[in-house]
Design a protein around this motif. Structure first.
Motif, PDB file in Angstrom:
ATOM      1  N   PHE A   1       0.839  -1.198   0.000  1.00 31.55           N
ATOM      2  CA  PHE A   1       0.000   0.000   0.000  1.00 31.55           C
ATOM      3  C   PHE A   1       0.877   1.252   0.000  1.00 31.55           C
ATOM      4  O   PHE A   1       0.642   2.189  -0.773  1.00 31.55           O
ATOM      5  CB  PHE A   1      -0.924  -0.013   1.224  1.00 31.55           C
ATOM      6  CG  PHE A   1      -1.760   1.231   1.354  1.00 31.55           C
ATOM      7  CD1 PHE A   1      -2.966   1.338   0.682  1.00 31.55           C
ATOM      8  CD2 PHE A   1      -1.333   2.291   2.139  1.00 31.55           C
ATOM      9  CE1 PHE A   1      -3.741   2.490   0.794  1.00 31.55           C
ATOM     10  CE2 PHE A   1      -2.104   3.446   2.256  1.00 31.55           C
ATOM     11  CZ  PHE A   1      -3.306   3.542   1.574  1.00 31.55           C
TER      12      PHE A   1
ATOM     13  N   SER B   1     -15.700   7.691   3.773  1.00 37.01           N
ATOM     14  CA  SER B   1     -15.068   7.669   2.450  1.00 37.01           C
ATOM     15  C   SER B   1     -14.863   9.092   1.939  1.00 37.01           C
ATOM     16  O   SER B   1     -13.941   9.351   1.165  1.00 37.01           O
ATOM     17  CB  SER B   1     -15.888   6.847   1.453  1.00 37.01           C
ATOM     18  OG  SER B   1     -17.142   7.450   1.213  1.00 37.01           O
TER      19      SER B   1
ATOM     20  N   VAL C   1     -11.372  10.173   2.771  1.00 42.84           N
ATOM     21  CA  VAL C   1     -10.387   9.572   1.875  1.00 42.84           C
ATOM     22  C   VAL C   1     -10.416  10.288   0.525  1.00 42.84           C
ATOM     23  O   VAL C   1      -9.376  10.656  -0.030  1.00 42.84           O
ATOM     24  CB  VAL C   1     -10.656   8.058   1.692  1.00 42.84           C
ATOM     25  CG1 VAL C   1      -9.646   7.443   0.739  1.00 42.84           C
ATOM     26  CG2 VAL C   1     -10.654   7.346   3.039  1.00 42.84           C
TER      27      VAL C   1
ATOM     28  N   ARG D   1     -14.076   5.521   9.704  1.00 44.20           N
ATOM     29  CA  ARG D   1     -13.692   6.503   8.681  1.00 44.20           C
ATOM     30  C   ARG D   1     -14.858   6.755   7.734  1.00 44.20           C
ATOM     31  O   ARG D   1     -15.743   5.931   7.569  1.00 44.20           O
ATOM     32  CB  ARG D   1     -12.485   6.010   7.887  1.00 44.20           C
ATOM     33  CG  ARG D   1     -12.821   4.867   6.950  1.00 44.20           C
ATOM     34  CD  ARG D   1     -11.638   4.445   6.084  1.00 44.20           C
ATOM     35  NE  ARG D   1     -11.932   3.200   5.412  1.00 44.20           N
ATOM     36  CZ  ARG D   1     -11.602   2.001   5.871  1.00 44.20           C
ATOM     37  NH1 ARG D   1     -10.929   1.888   7.004  1.00 44.20           N
ATOM     38  NH2 ARG D   1     -11.930   0.915   5.212  1.00 44.20           N
TER      39      ARG D   1
ATOM     40  N   LEU E   1      -3.395   8.571   5.152  1.00 42.62           N
ATOM     41  CA  LEU E   1      -4.147   7.491   4.499  1.00 42.62           C
ATOM     42  C   LEU E   1      -4.160   6.236   5.360  1.00 42.62           C
ATOM     43  O   LEU E   1      -5.200   5.569   5.493  1.00 42.62           O
ATOM     44  CB  LEU E   1      -3.550   7.190   3.120  1.00 42.62           C
ATOM     45  CG  LEU E   1      -3.817   8.205   2.026  1.00 42.62           C
ATOM     46  CD1 LEU E   1      -2.957   7.912   0.794  1.00 42.62           C
ATOM     47  CD2 LEU E   1      -5.292   8.234   1.647  1.00 42.62           C
ATOM     48  N   LEU E   2      -3.015   5.902   5.941  1.00 42.57           N
ATOM     49  CA  LEU E   2      -2.949   4.720   6.797  1.00 42.57           C
ATOM     50  C   LEU E   2      -3.829   4.892   8.038  1.00 42.57           C
ATOM     51  O   LEU E   2      -4.490   3.937   8.465  1.00 42.57           O
ATOM     52  CB  LEU E   2      -1.505   4.430   7.204  1.00 42.57           C
ATOM     53  CG  LEU E   2      -0.611   3.846   6.115  1.00 42.57           C
ATOM     54  CD1 LEU E   2       0.847   3.837   6.564  1.00 42.57           C
ATOM     55  CD2 LEU E   2      -1.067   2.446   5.719  1.00 42.57           C
TER      56      LEU E   2
ATOM     57  N   TRP F   1      -7.248   4.260   6.890  1.00 44.18           N
ATOM     58  CA  TRP F   1      -7.416   2.842   6.596  1.00 44.18           C
ATOM     59  C   TRP F   1      -7.642   2.050   7.883  1.00 44.18           C
ATOM     60  O   TRP F   1      -8.481   1.157   7.949  1.00 44.18           O
ATOM     61  CB  TRP F   1      -6.189   2.345   5.840  1.00 44.18           C
ATOM     62  CG  TRP F   1      -6.228   0.916   5.411  1.00 44.18           C
ATOM     63  CD1 TRP F   1      -7.319   0.174   5.066  1.00 44.18           C
ATOM     64  CD2 TRP F   1      -5.103   0.052   5.265  1.00 44.18           C
ATOM     65  NE1 TRP F   1      -6.943  -1.100   4.699  1.00 44.18           N
ATOM     66  CE2 TRP F   1      -5.582  -1.193   4.819  1.00 44.18           C
ATOM     67  CE3 TRP F   1      -3.742   0.198   5.454  1.00 44.18           C
ATOM     68  CZ2 TRP F   1      -4.741  -2.269   4.567  1.00 44.18           C
ATOM     69  CZ3 TRP F   1      -2.907  -0.871   5.196  1.00 44.18           C
ATOM     70  CH2 TRP F   1      -3.409  -2.087   4.756  1.00 44.18           C
ATOM     71  N   ARG F   2      -6.897   2.408   8.914  1.00 39.16           N
ATOM     72  CA  ARG F   2      -6.996   1.684  10.188  1.00 39.16           C
ATOM     73  C   ARG F   2      -8.256   2.034  10.970  1.00 39.16           C
ATOM     74  O   ARG F   2      -8.648   1.300  11.875  1.00 39.16           O
ATOM     75  CB  ARG F   2      -5.763   1.982  11.030  1.00 39.16           C
ATOM     76  CG  ARG F   2      -4.490   1.396  10.480  1.00 39.16           C
ATOM     77  CD  ARG F   2      -3.294   1.759  11.348  1.00 39.16           C
ATOM     78  NE  ARG F   2      -2.062   1.282  10.762  1.00 39.16           N
ATOM     79  CZ  ARG F   2      -1.021   2.064  10.454  1.00 39.16           C
ATOM     80  NH1 ARG F   2      -1.067   3.369  10.686  1.00 39.16           N
ATOM     81  NH2 ARG F   2       0.065   1.550   9.919  1.00 39.16           N
TER      82      ARG F   2
END
Length: 123
Positions: free
Chosen positions: A49, A77, A80, A75, A66-67, A70-71
């Protein structure tokens, strides 16, 4: 798996894996009884990634964001998408700036005789 196998499986050099660990982009690897780093498939997935994000032009700080997204199980969308759109906008600005630079230099090249005389507007 050892760092060499993680590197081969992710496309990230062992040196960069150690660097990412040092700056906290990835968590410290588990260690074997003899002290060697020990990676699992999830670690390799994260490294892939990161490599893909770097290929897309994201900075280390942006990849960290971003990580984090992702975690995060809660979150959105939209968060993101906003981060990625900001990157696209930044790239478009840089492309426009480079185009202006190239056009200016091309004009200067066109007005330089390129002969044995010392006069040239580039200088």
């Amino acid at each position: 798996m050892n760092i060499g196998d993680a590197s081969a499986g992710s496309g990230v050099s062992a040196k960069m894996i150690r660097y990412y660990e040092q700056i906290g982009l990835i968590p410290p690897a588990a260690r074997t009884a003899s002290g060697y780093r020990d990676y699992d498939p999830r670690d390799v997935h994260i490294l892939r990634f990161i490599a893909r994000a770097r290929d897309l032009g994201f900075s280390i700080n942006e990849i960290s964001e971003l990580l984090d997204l992702w975690r995060s199980t809660d979150r959105r969308s939209a968060d993101v998408k906003a981060l990625a759109q900001a990157k696209v906008d930044d790239m478009r600005r840089k492309i426009a700036d480079l185009q202006v630079m190239a056009d200016t230099l091309e004009t200067l090249v066109g007005t330089c005789a390129g002969d044995d005389r010392p006069n040239c507007p580039i200088l």
